[in-house]
Design a protein around this motif. Structure first.
Motif, short mmCIF file in Angstrom:
data_model
loop_
_atom_site.label_atom_id
_atom_site.label_comp_id
_atom_site.label_asym_id
_atom_site.label_seq_id
_atom_site.Cartn_x
_atom_site.Cartn_y
_atom_site.Cartn_z
N LEU A 1 89.07 -21.97 -18.22
CA LEU A 1 88.26 -22.34 -19.39
C LEU A 1 88.86 -21.76 -20.67
N ASP A 2 89.36 -20.53 -20.62
CA ASP A 2 90.05 -19.96 -21.79
C ASP A 2 91.25 -20.84 -22.18
N HIS B 1 90.03 -24.05 -23.82
CA HIS B 1 89.55 -23.76 -25.17
C HIS B 1 90.72 -23.47 -26.13
N ARG B 2 91.74 -22.79 -25.64
CA ARG B 2 92.90 -22.46 -26.47
C ARG B 2 93.77 -23.68 -26.77
N PRO C 1 91.07 -27.31 -28.37
CA PRO C 1 89.85 -27.11 -29.16
C PRO C 1 89.42 -28.36 -29.93
N ILE D 1 86.69 -30.45 -28.11
CA ILE D 1 85.37 -29.87 -27.85
C ILE D 1 84.44 -30.16 -29.03
N GLU E 1 78.36 -25.67 -25.63
CA GLU E 1 78.47 -24.29 -25.15
C GLU E 1 79.39 -24.27 -23.93
N LEU E 2 80.37 -23.38 -23.94
CA LEU E 2 81.30 -23.23 -22.82
C LEU E 2 80.89 -22.01 -22.00
N ILE F 1 81.65 -18.43 -23.36
CA ILE F 1 82.92 -18.36 -24.07
C ILE F 1 82.73 -18.82 -25.53
N LEU F 2 81.95 -19.86 -25.69
CA LEU F 2 81.72 -20.44 -27.02
C LEU F 2 80.30 -20.95 -27.10
#
Length: 148
Positions: free
Chosen positions: A118-119, A122-123, A126, A129, A134-135, A147-148
């Motif tokens: 998931l990181d 997200h990296r 992005p 998304i 919400e992650l 995470i977010l």
């Protein structure tokens, strides 16, 4: 023939369904009871079609997509799964704005570095998304991380 099934599982769909049921129980324990296969009208224009999210509720208005994907055995990115995650983001984008949107994944730590799948998503993605999604990650000890 290459076997892409999770070790010890009957099929990938069984793994996914088991994760959905587990996530449902964890969220219920957190005070968020949700139904399986919750249908919501989705679309980019006036014409909308019902889409079944893995979990959801009308009161409160919440939709959840669950993913039980991991890094490949050799530590590579599961690229087909990342496309699947991007598709989930598109459905969140098309869902009505009044819904709380949660993307809940199984925590999968890369074998060679301190980065979860998931990181990584997200990296590197992005731009895929939608605002407000919400992650969340669910660890093996039933610990939830946002995470977010």
């Amino acid at each position: 023939m290459t076997n892409h099934q999770r070790v010890g599982s009957v099929s990938n769909s069984h793994v996914g369904r088991a994760f959905e049921l587990h996530a449902q129980a964890i969220l219920k324990a957190q005070g968020l009871p949700l139904d399986l296969n919750h249908k919501v009208p989705c679309g980019l224009a006036e014409i909308r079609k019902l889409h079944a999210f893995d979990l959801g509720s009308e009161n409160p208005k919440v939709i959840v997509e669950c993913k039980s994907h991991t890094w490949t055995a050799s530590g590579n990115v599961p690229s087909a799964k990342m496309k699947n995650w991007a598709e989930a983001m598109f459905y969140f984008h098309m869902a009505p704005l009044e819904y709380r949107k949660i993307f809940l994944v199984e925590r999968s730590l890369h074998p060679g570095r301190e980065e979860t799948l998931l990181d990584y998503f997200h990296r590197t993605q992005p731009h895929m998304i939608p605002e407000g999604v919400e992650l969340w990650e669910l660890g093996s000890e039933d610990d939830l991380s946002i995470i977010l």
